[in-house]
Structure formats: C-alpha cells, structure tokens
Design a protein around this motif. Structure first.
Motif, PDB file in Angstrom:
ATOM      1  N   LEU A  54       0.818  -1.221   0.000  1.00 20.22           N
ATOM      2  CA  LEU A  54       0.000   0.000   0.000  1.00 20.22           C
ATOM      3  C   LEU A  54       0.846   1.263   0.000  1.00 20.22           C
ATOM      4  O   LEU A  54       0.367   2.334  -0.399  1.00 20.22           O
ATOM      5  N   ILE A  55       2.084   1.155   0.467  1.00 18.17           N
ATOM      6  CA  ILE A  55       2.909   2.356   0.607  1.00 18.17           C
ATOM      7  C   ILE A  55       4.184   2.303  -0.230  1.00 18.17           C
ATOM      8  O   ILE A  55       5.065   3.133  -0.069  1.00 18.17           O
ATOM      9  N   GLN A  56       4.261   1.363  -1.146  1.00 20.48           N
ATOM     10  CA  GLN A  56       5.391   1.300  -2.075  1.00 20.48           C
ATOM     11  C   GLN A  56       4.993   2.010  -3.365  1.00 20.48           C
ATOM     12  O   GLN A  56       3.845   1.935  -3.793  1.00 20.48           O
ATOM     13  N   GLY A  57       5.941   2.666  -3.985  1.00 19.40           N
ATOM     14  CA  GLY A  57       5.642   3.364  -5.240  1.00 19.40           C
ATOM     15  C   GLY A  57       4.612   4.446  -5.000  1.00 19.40           C
ATOM     16  O   GLY A  57       4.761   5.306  -4.142  1.00 19.40           O
ATOM     17  N   ASP A  60      -1.195   4.227  -1.814  1.00 20.35           N
ATOM     18  CA  ASP A  60      -2.656   4.180  -1.834  1.00 20.35           C
ATOM     19  C   ASP A  60      -3.158   4.884  -0.571  1.00 20.35           C
ATOM     20  O   ASP A  60      -3.457   4.247   0.441  1.00 20.35           O
ATOM     21  N   LYS A  61      -3.215   6.209  -0.636  1.00 17.10           N
ATOM     22  CA  LYS A  61      -3.530   7.018   0.547  1.00 17.10           C
ATOM     23  C   LYS A  61      -4.894   6.680   1.136  1.00 17.10           C
ATOM     24  O   LYS A  61      -5.027   6.570   2.353  1.00 17.10           O
ATOM     25  N   LEU A  62      -5.881   6.522   0.286  1.00 19.30           N
ATOM     26  CA  LEU A  62      -7.221   6.228   0.788  1.00 19.30           C
ATOM     27  C   LEU A  62      -7.240   4.925   1.574  1.00 19.30           C
ATOM     28  O   LEU A  62      -7.799   4.864   2.675  1.00 19.30           O
ATOM     29  N   GLU A  63      -6.613   3.900   1.042  1.00 16.68           N
ATOM     30  CA  GLU A  63      -6.608   2.600   1.732  1.00 16.68           C
ATOM     31  C   GLU A  63      -5.824   2.673   3.044  1.00 16.68           C
ATOM     32  O   GLU A  63      -6.209   2.069   4.044  1.00 16.68           O
ATOM     33  N   VAL A  64      -4.733   3.436   3.061  1.00 14.01           N
ATOM     34  CA  VAL A  64      -3.945   3.601   4.289  1.00 14.01           C
ATOM     35  C   VAL A  64      -4.787   4.302   5.358  1.00 14.01           C
ATOM     36  O   VAL A  64      -4.857   3.858   6.508  1.00 14.01           O
ATOM     37  N   VAL A  65      -5.456   5.381   4.964  1.00 12.43           N
ATOM     38  CA  VAL A  65      -6.292   6.131   5.913  1.00 12.43           C
ATOM     39  C   VAL A  65      -7.421   5.246   6.433  1.00 12.43           C
ATOM     40  O   VAL A  65      -7.690   5.209   7.644  1.00 12.43           O
ATOM     41  N   GLU A  66      -8.089   4.523   5.539  1.00  8.30           N
ATOM     42  CA  GLU A  66      -9.186   3.657   5.969  1.00  8.30           C
ATOM     43  C   GLU A  66      -8.688   2.527   6.867  1.00  8.30           C
ATOM     44  O   GLU A  66      -9.366   2.152   7.819  1.00  8.30           O
ATOM     45  N   HIS A  67      -7.495   2.000   6.601  1.00  8.15           N
ATOM     46  CA  HIS A  67      -6.915   0.973   7.468  1.00  8.15           C
ATOM     47  C   HIS A  67      -6.711   1.527   8.882  1.00  8.15           C
ATOM     48  O   HIS A  67      -7.078   0.877   9.870  1.00  8.15           O
ATOM     49  N   LEU A  68      -6.141   2.722   8.978  1.00 10.88           N
ATOM     50  CA  LEU A  68      -5.889   3.325  10.294  1.00 10.88           C
ATOM     51  C   LEU A  68      -7.193   3.601  11.035  1.00 10.88           C
ATOM     52  O   LEU A  68      -7.306   3.347  12.239  1.00 10.88           O
ATOM     53  N   THR A  83       4.420  11.950   2.302  1.00 15.69           N
ATOM     54  CA  THR A  83       5.168  10.763   1.918  1.00 15.69           C
ATOM     55  C   THR A  83       6.617  11.163   1.669  1.00 15.69           C
ATOM     56  O   THR A  83       6.885  12.038   0.840  1.00 15.69           O
ATOM     57  N   GLU A  84       7.515  10.525   2.404  1.00 19.26           N
ATOM     58  CA  GLU A  84       8.946  10.721   2.202  1.00 19.26           C
ATOM     59  C   GLU A  84       9.548   9.390   1.782  1.00 19.26           C
ATOM     60  O   GLU A  84       8.844   8.391   1.666  1.00 19.26           O
ATOM     61  N   PRO A  95     -12.076  18.687  16.623  1.00 22.00           N
ATOM     62  CA  PRO A  95     -12.186  19.496  17.835  1.00 22.00           C
ATOM     63  C   PRO A  95     -11.742  18.700  19.065  1.00 22.00           C
ATOM     64  O   PRO A  95     -12.277  17.628  19.335  1.00 22.00           O
ATOM     65  N   GLY A  96     -10.730  19.177  19.759  1.00 19.44           N
ATOM     66  CA  GLY A  96     -10.233  18.503  20.953  1.00 19.44           C
ATOM     67  C   GLY A  96      -9.572  17.174  20.670  1.00 19.44           C
ATOM     68  O   GLY A  96      -9.474  16.332  21.562  1.00 19.44           O
ATOM     69  N   TYR A  97      -9.098  16.967  19.451  1.00 12.82           N
ATOM     70  CA  TYR A  97      -8.594  15.651  19.049  1.00 12.82           C
ATOM     71  C   TYR A  97      -7.469  15.786  18.030  1.00 12.82           C
ATOM     72  O   TYR A  97      -7.511  16.650  17.154  1.00 12.82           O
ATOM     73  N   SER A  98      -6.480  14.914  18.160  1.00  8.46           N
ATOM     74  CA  SER A  98      -5.456  14.792  17.117  1.00  8.46           C
ATOM     75  C   SER A  98      -4.874  13.387  17.158  1.00  8.46           C
ATOM     76  O   SER A  98      -4.834  12.742  18.208  1.00  8.46           O
ATOM     77  N   ALA A  99      -4.458  12.918  16.002  1.00 11.72           N
ATOM     78  CA  ALA A  99      -3.797  11.615  15.895  1.00 11.72           C
ATOM     79  C   ALA A  99      -2.756  11.709  14.785  1.00 11.72           C
ATOM     80  O   ALA A  99      -3.022  12.282  13.724  1.00 11.72           O
ATOM     81  N   ASP A 100      -1.582  11.175  15.061  1.00 10.62           N
ATOM     82  CA  ASP A 100      -0.501  11.145  14.085  1.00 10.62           C
ATOM     83  C   ASP A 100      -0.033   9.708  13.934  1.00 10.62           C
ATOM     84  O   ASP A 100       0.251   9.034  14.931  1.00 10.62           O
ATOM     85  N   ALA A 101       0.063   9.251  12.702  1.00 10.35           N
ATOM     86  CA  ALA A 101       0.570   7.908  12.406  1.00 10.35           C
ATOM     87  C   ALA A 101       1.876   8.048  11.641  1.00 10.35           C
ATOM     88  O   ALA A 101       1.944   8.765  10.646  1.00 10.35           O
ATOM     89  N   PHE A 102       2.903   7.381  12.132  1.00  7.22           N
ATOM     90  CA  PHE A 102       4.214   7.384  11.497  1.00  7.22           C
ATOM     91  C   PHE A 102       4.453   5.986  10.937  1.00  7.22           C
ATOM     92  O   PHE A 102       4.583   5.024  11.706  1.00  7.22           O
ATOM     93  N   ILE A 103       4.481   5.878   9.616  1.00  6.40           N
ATOM     94  CA  ILE A 103       4.533   4.583   8.947  1.00  6.40           C
ATOM     95  C   ILE A 103       5.901   4.404   8.290  1.00  6.40           C
ATOM     96  O   ILE A 103       6.322   5.241   7.485  1.00  6.40           O
ATOM     97  N   ARG A 104       6.566   3.316   8.627  1.00  6.16           N
ATOM     98  CA  ARG A 104       7.847   2.967   7.990  1.00  6.16           C
ATOM     99  C   ARG A 104       7.523   2.326   6.642  1.00  6.16           C
ATOM    100  O   ARG A 104       6.888   1.270   6.596  1.00  6.16           O
ATOM    101  N   ARG A 105       7.947   2.927   5.579  1.00  6.80           N
ATOM    102  CA  ARG A 105       7.588   2.446   4.243  1.00  6.80           C
ATOM    103  C   ARG A 105       8.177   1.075   3.904  1.00  6.80           C
ATOM    104  O   ARG A 105       7.468   0.247   3.318  1.00  6.80           O
ATOM    105  N   PRO A 106       9.434   0.804   4.226  1.00  9.73           N
ATOM    106  CA  PRO A 106       9.956  -0.502   3.807  1.00  9.73           C
ATOM    107  C   PRO A 106       9.222  -1.684   4.444  1.00  9.73           C
ATOM    108  O   PRO A 106       8.963  -2.691   3.783  1.00  9.73           O
ATOM    109  N   GLU A 107       8.862  -1.566   5.728  1.00  8.45           N
ATOM    110  CA  GLU A 107       8.270  -2.705   6.438  1.00  8.45           C
ATOM    111  C   GLU A 107       6.756  -2.655   6.548  1.00  8.45           C
ATOM    112  O   GLU A 107       6.104  -3.673   6.770  1.00  8.45           O
TER     113      GLU A 107
END
Length: 188
Positions: A54-57, A60-68, A83-84, A95-107
């Motif tokens: 999902l994160i190679q090349g 697939d942002k939509l699928e990544v977001v929906e997975h999370l 994407t780096e 409102p009153g909420y935040s979430a950050d996901a840090f995804i390692r692309r190789p693994e």
C-alpha cells in the motif's frame, strides 16, 4: 417600516439564541481556561502493521487512511498525508482531538499517537472553528452574521422609540467607548 424590522429583529434573535448563548459561554471558557480545564489529555500510543504494498511506489492514501481508521478507531478529518522516502506521516485533526501515524515504508510498520482532550477543549475548538470542517465553519459565519443583523436591527428600532432614543444611543455610545478604552489600555 418599524413593523417588519421588529419582526426580523425578534425572530432572528430567537432563532440565533442558542448560538449566542453557545458563543458567549465558550468565550468565558476560552478567556479563563484554568477555571474549566485541568490540562489533562488522554494519550494513546499503539503500534501496527499494514501491507507494505500500500505504501510502495504510488501510495494508496485512501486505503492507508481507511486501514488506520478501521483498526484503531481514529476520527477527525484527514489534516495531512506526507510521503517521504522511508516514512509516511498521516495526521487527523478534530475538535479537541489529534492523531498522528508514522509509517515505515519498507516494512509497513507504524506507530499511532492519539490525543483526546475533554469537553471544554472540544467546545473551545468549536468556538474558534479549529479543525471543525466546512459545515461548522458555516455555522460560525451564519451565527456571526445573525448576531450582527440582530444588533443592527435593534439599533434601528431604537430610532422609532422617541422616549428611549436619547438614553439608548448614549448607552450604545458608552459601550463603544468602554470597548475602545479597554482595547487601548489593555492591548495597545
């Protein structure tokens, strides 16, 4: 002329009553956060893994977001997806909420940091329109316009009440002078 203006003033004021109460009370909670907010947020950190394909090349942002969202119940609007070379960072805000996901692309492994604040933080963010989306932004704009129109029609009606006109205008002028003085003495 005063009849239709009085009708507009009365019903517009009644229609906007809940908005005026909400924004005036949250104005107090914003101005005095220590009175209402203990500063404690609920923080959660979780780890997971998604299909690295999902994160190679082309990611697939939509699928990544929906997975999370599906796996961890993340909410709020998608604020950013960067994407780096070795990492993707996905941020959700509400409102009153935040979430950050840090995804390692190789693994495909990731860590999610989620933070939820209490009710006062939520209503304060609603007051400011922060991270609320276009519908609530429209509510803020319409509420401001209704309040301004209610004030303008109230001032207009004052000109039709001969016995109270002078005192009413002096009171309005005193309020404007007091506001200007508070600005120049407290801010300027």
């Amino acid at each position: 002329m005063a009849g239709p203006i009085r009708w507009i003033h009365t019903y517009l004021s009644m229609f906007g009553l809940a908005a005026v109460l909400f924004f005036s009370l949250t104005g107090i909670t914003l101005n005095h956060p220590r009175w209402f907010y203990d500063g404690v947020a609920t923080s959660v950190e979780v780890e997971g893994r998604l299909d690295p394909a999902l994160i190679q090349g082309d990611t697939d942002k939509l699928e990544v977001v929906e997975h999370l969202r599906r796996e961890h119940g993340l909410r709020g609007a998608l604020a950013s997806f960067t994407t780096e070379e070795d990492e993707c960072v996905v941020t959700f805000k509400g409102p009153g909420y935040s979430a950050d996901a840090f995804i390692r692309r190789p693994e495909g492994t990731y860590r999610v940091f989620e933070e939820r604040h209490g009710l006062v933080a939520v209503i304060n963010d609603l007051h400011k329109g922060r991270d609320t989306g276009p519908v609530w932004s429209a509510v803020v704009d319409v509420s401001a316009a209704m309040t301004a129109l209610a004030a303008a029609t109230g001032l207009f009606l004052l000109f039709y009440i001969k016995r109270r006109r002078a005192l009413g205008l002096l009171t309005a002028l005193a309020g404007a002078v007091a506001l200007a003085a508070a600005f120049f003495l407290g801010v300027g």
